[in-house]
Write a protein that holds these residues in place. Sequence first.
Motif, mmCIF file in Angstrom:
data_model
loop_
_atom_site.group_PDB
_atom_site.id
_atom_site.type_symbol
_atom_site.label_atom_id
_atom_site.label_comp_id
_atom_site.label_asym_id
_atom_site.label_seq_id
_atom_site.Cartn_x
_atom_site.Cartn_y
_atom_site.Cartn_z
ATOM 1 N N ILE A 2 -19.118 18.159 -87.411
ATOM 2 C CA ILE A 2 -18.034 19.142 -87.358
ATOM 3 C C ILE A 2 -18.530 20.476 -87.896
ATOM 4 N N ASP A 6 -14.534 24.737 -85.057
ATOM 5 C CA ASP A 6 -14.413 23.746 -83.997
ATOM 6 C C ASP A 6 -12.935 23.469 -83.761
ATOM 7 N N LEU A 8 -10.586 20.646 -82.926
ATOM 8 C CA LEU A 8 -10.632 19.192 -83.026
ATOM 9 C C LEU A 8 -9.351 18.590 -82.464
ATOM 10 N N ALA A 31 -11.115 23.395 -87.473
ATOM 11 C CA ALA A 31 -11.897 23.079 -88.671
ATOM 12 C C ALA A 31 -12.139 24.362 -89.458
ATOM 13 N N ASP A 34 -17.304 23.275 -92.538
ATOM 14 C CA ASP A 34 -18.253 22.501 -91.744
ATOM 15 C C ASP A 34 -18.819 21.373 -92.591
ATOM 16 N N GLU A 35 -19.791 20.672 -92.059
ATOM 17 C CA GLU A 35 -20.341 19.515 -92.765
ATOM 18 C C GLU A 35 -21.582 19.866 -93.585
ATOM 19 N N VAL A 42 -12.240 16.819 -94.257
ATOM 20 C CA VAL A 42 -12.410 18.127 -93.627
ATOM 21 C C VAL A 42 -11.098 18.901 -93.768
ATOM 22 N N LYS A 86 -12.197 12.443 -92.424
ATOM 23 C CA LYS A 86 -12.925 12.669 -91.165
ATOM 24 C C LYS A 86 -12.680 11.555 -90.155
ATOM 25 N N VAL A 89 -10.372 12.438 -87.303
ATOM 26 C CA VAL A 89 -10.838 13.298 -86.205
ATOM 27 C C VAL A 89 -11.155 12.389 -85.023
ATOM 28 N N VAL A 92 -14.129 16.350 -80.998
ATOM 29 C CA VAL A 92 -14.211 17.812 -80.914
ATOM 30 C C VAL A 92 -13.909 18.172 -79.474
ATOM 31 N N LYS A 95 -14.547 25.065 -79.153
ATOM 32 C CA LYS A 95 -14.922 25.985 -80.229
ATOM 33 C C LYS A 95 -14.064 27.232 -80.094
#
Length: 114
Positions: A2, A6, A8, A31, A34-35, A42, A86, A89, A92, A95
């Motif tokens: 992620i 993004d 989602l 989102a 991020d990761e 998230v 997460k 989710v 995705v 964007k």
Amino acid sequence: MIQRNDVLFVELPPPLGGAGREQTGRRPAIAVQDEMTPLPTVLVLPVTSQLEARRFPFTLRVEPTTANGLTMPSIILLFQMQVIDKRRVVRVIGKLEPEYADQLDVMLRRMLKL
């Protein structure tokens, strides 16, 4: 993985007690983080297709595009920001375009008084 901005498709849990004004159910969300940090959660901004939600402060209208994966004009609900696991989710779907991401950043700073 992620990434920030993004779009989602998520499953938002109902509030405890079953009553409230929180967004719930399967829906798009943006989102906010991020990761980069290994967290099991998230931070997201729920999205609604109910255009009348624009009447609330800290909302942003987004038009659907192939890049963002939305299928109808939608409202990002900044004031409904929430942390989800997460595992909620589903996938995705796109964007957020830079022009929307920039507006979102400005609104987040204003809302959080940063």
